[in-house]
Design an enzyme around this catalytic site. Structure first.
Site, PDB file in Angstrom:
ATOM      1  N   CYS A  23       0.736  -1.116   0.032  1.00 27.36           N
ATOM      2  CA  CYS A  23       0.003   0.078   0.087  1.00 27.36           C
ATOM      3  C   CYS A  23       0.871   1.153  -0.071  1.00 27.36           C
ATOM      4  O   CYS A  23       2.103   1.315   0.243  1.00 27.36           O
ATOM      5  CB  CYS A  23      -0.779   0.124   1.168  1.00 27.36           C
ATOM      6  SG  CYS A  23      -0.280  -0.010   2.782  1.00 27.36           S
ATOM      7  N   GLY A  49      -1.078   0.758  -4.885  1.00 30.88           N
ATOM      8  CA  GLY A  49      -2.166  -0.224  -4.596  1.00 30.88           C
ATOM      9  C   GLY A  49      -3.663  -0.035  -5.325  1.00 30.88           C
ATOM     10  O   GLY A  49      -3.903   1.067  -5.473  1.00 30.88           O
ATOM     11  N   ASN A 124       1.493   0.586   6.110  1.00 32.69           N
ATOM     12  CA  ASN A 124       2.262   0.129   4.930  1.00 32.69           C
ATOM     13  C   ASN A 124       3.314  -0.866   5.448  1.00 32.69           C
ATOM     14  O   ASN A 124       4.005  -0.411   6.173  1.00 32.69           O
ATOM     15  CB  ASN A 124       2.925   1.235   4.098  1.00 32.69           C
ATOM     16  CG  ASN A 124       3.605   0.968   2.816  1.00 32.69           C
ATOM     17  OD1 ASN A 124       3.478  -0.416   2.486  1.00 32.69           O
ATOM     18  ND2 ASN A 124       4.725   1.584   2.652  1.00 32.69           N
ATOM     19  N   GLY A 125       3.325  -1.949   5.007  1.00 37.52           N
ATOM     20  CA  GLY A 125       4.209  -2.859   5.320  1.00 37.52           C
ATOM     21  C   GLY A 125       3.747  -4.473   5.867  1.00 37.52           C
ATOM     22  O   GLY A 125       2.250  -4.499   5.902  1.00 37.52           O
ATOM     23  N   TYR A 265      11.467  -1.251  -8.354  1.00 42.91           N
ATOM     24  CA  TYR A 265      10.008  -1.566  -9.061  1.00 42.91           C
ATOM     25  C   TYR A 265       9.007  -0.482  -8.669  1.00 42.91           C
ATOM     26  O   TYR A 265       8.035  -0.212  -9.531  1.00 42.91           O
ATOM     27  CB  TYR A 265       9.572  -3.106  -9.127  1.00 42.91           C
ATOM     28  CG  TYR A 265       8.285  -3.401  -9.366  1.00 42.91           C
ATOM     29  CD1 TYR A 265       8.041  -3.236 -10.793  1.00 42.91           C
ATOM     30  CD2 TYR A 265       7.396  -3.638  -8.771  1.00 42.91           C
ATOM     31  CE1 TYR A 265       6.669  -3.364 -11.373  1.00 42.91           C
ATOM     32  CE2 TYR A 265       6.060  -3.900  -9.045  1.00 42.91           C
ATOM     33  CZ  TYR A 265       5.674  -3.687 -10.459  1.00 42.91           C
ATOM     34  OH  TYR A 265       4.265  -4.168 -10.866  1.00 42.91           O
TER      35      TYR A 265
END
Length: 483
Positions: A23, A49, A124-125, A265
């Site tokens: 996310c 996301g 996030n994570g 990426y």
């Protein structure tokens, strides 16, 4: 003529065989109509996301209002829904499911009624001890509303025996292992934290006297915020009415480990992470790749869009012309094609198409950012040959992905990773390529040495944070009898 796959053959999930980040998060404090800015920030982080989006707006009385749903930011929000999210404090989230799976109940921000004020969390994570914590909390009577590992943070806050909110935040964070860059609000006070290894990015900026938090600097650009700095690994801050206060940092880790795959990426090329331009890092990957794996060819073609910069670097270093020989359809939804090869080719054709005039009769070098399962690459090699390419050489601007990630990237199991069970010659034959070359681990890390050291576990198998749940028998992708 072979019949086309039916609509029923296309199922909702993801076509691309590359990994996905869980996310992106944003937070605003002391900014009038903060929810409108949160919408713009999330719009710029859409690449992180596409499954769900949500925004919480907190008014001057500390009342939190949430709007969230499945789909893209532009699908979930409209003028009416944003106008209801009043206040100068807001936090937002875009999600691609890793831990906990998908569905509306796992959309964030998570919001709960709390003794000290309305509580909201954007995370996030992945927590590597989420199942262990969840089991303990359930035994103590906690009732979970989702399978999202982020919800344990809410319960840890609620059950903390400390008196002040600051100490409860500190207490909750001290129980977490793994990767977390998070923004949470209690009333109209905003808190932000980054795990002590710094796996996931989180940046601080300023806007019209207020403060802004975001996963990438591109979110600052779209709202006109000024970048101040990255939050340090282990840093915990509190912001109220745009005024920042530093809190006690988390216990230091033996080494910092920001995720190098962010540069390979995930991040947008117009962002800066950890003081590094993502575009320039990828160009350097491409230059290094050209030096390690030269080949005689007529043109260099990127797999759009994340490999564009690496392909430019390869072309610049090799002197071989850069060509836009593959187009991507940006209007294709997230799709998964059933397991027959014909169906997979159809799905790839929906997303990518070669430019025949560029590749016909040419020896081409196709540059991609990573190679995970190999399904899309196999189809692309076939498409290029059908378009007249005489030779197809693939160059990958990262090392072989050989290990799953437990820190917030949706990597497949080791068995599904083409680089974990096959050597270069075998992969080359399986994908129908004339040659294949990966960027070496040393070459990749050396290209961004000034921003390291990095977490490179998906390449090296060196996991810097304890894998508590895995060591206790949790299998990735299967929560099992966790609660």
């Amino acid at each position: 003529m072979k019949p086309l796959p039916t609509v029923e053959a296309i199922q909702t999930t993801d076509l691309d065989d590359r990994p996905h980040e869980e996310c992106g998060v944003v937070g605003f404090s002391g900014v009038p109509e903060a929810a409108q800015y949160a919408f713009l920030g999330l719009y710029s982080l859409q690449h992180r996301g596409q499954e769900a989006a949500g925004i919480v707006g907190v008014d001057d009385d500390g009342v939190a209002r949430v709007h969230k749903g499945l789909g893209l930011v532009s699908d979930v929000f409209g003028p009416e829904s944003i106008s209801k999210l009043k206040g100068s404090t807001a936090l937002g989230h875009v999600r691609y499911s890793t831990a906990g799976g998908g569905g509306a109940r796992n959309a964030q921000p998570i919001v709960a009624t709390y003794a000290d004020g309305d509580l909201a969390v954007s995370h996030n994570g992945n927590l590597t001890n989420a199942v262990d914590l969840r089991r303990r909390l359930v035994k103590d009577g906690a009732i979970f509303q989702s399978t999202n590992d982020s919800e344990v943070i809410v319960h840890l806050m609620a059950r903390s025996r400390h008196e002040t909110v600051d100490h409860k935040v500190d207490d909750a964070l001290s129980h977490l292992e793994g990767a977390f860059s998070l923004v949470l609000s209690v009333g109209n006070t905003l808190y932000a934290a980054r795990d002590s290894r710094g796996f996931r990015p989180l940046m601080l900026g300023s806007l019209d006297g207020g403060m802004v938090l975001a996963s990438e600097t591109c979110a600052f650009d779209i709202v006109g915020a000024e970048y101040i700095r990255d939050l340090k690994p282990g840093e915990v801050i509190k912001i109220r009415d745009g005024v920042l206060t530093s809190m006690r940092p988390l216990q230091p880790a033996p080494r910092q480990s920001p995720c190098v795959f962010e540069l390979v990426y995930f991040a947008r090329p117009d962002s800066r992470l950890w003081g590094v331009s993502v575009d320039r890092a990828r160009r350097e990957f491409g230059r290094q790749l050209a030096g390690e794996h030269p080949v005689e060819a007529d043109c260099v073609i990127p797999v759009p869009d994340s490999a564009n910069s690496s392909a430019l670097g390869y072309a610049e270093e090799s002197g071989i012309p850069y060509e836009l020989g593959l187009l991507r359809n940006h209007y294709v939804g997230r799709t998964f094609i059933k397991p027959s090869q014909a169906d997979r080719d159809f799905g790839a054709r929906m997303k990518y198409n070669p430019v025949r005039e560029v590749v016909d009769g040419k020896r081409i070098i196709v540059v991609d950012d990573s190679l995970v399962r190999g399904t899309t690459s196999r189809s692309l090699a076939k498409f290029f040959r059908q378009a007249g390419a005489t030779e197809v050489h693939m160059r990958i601007a990262s090392p072989p992905v050989q290990n799953p990630c437990f820190y917030g990237i949706d990597m497949p199991s080791r068995e599904e990773l083409i680089g974990s069970s096959r050597n270069v010659e075998q992969i080359c034959q399986e994908l129908g390529l004339d040659s294949l070359g990966y960027l070496s681990l040393e070459g990749m890390l050396g290209a961004v040495e000034e921003a390291g050291p990095f977490c490179d576990a998906c390449f090296s198998g060196d996991y810097p944070a304890p894998l508590v749940d895995v060591e206790k028998g949790w299998v990735p992708g299967n929560r099992g009898p966790a609660c």
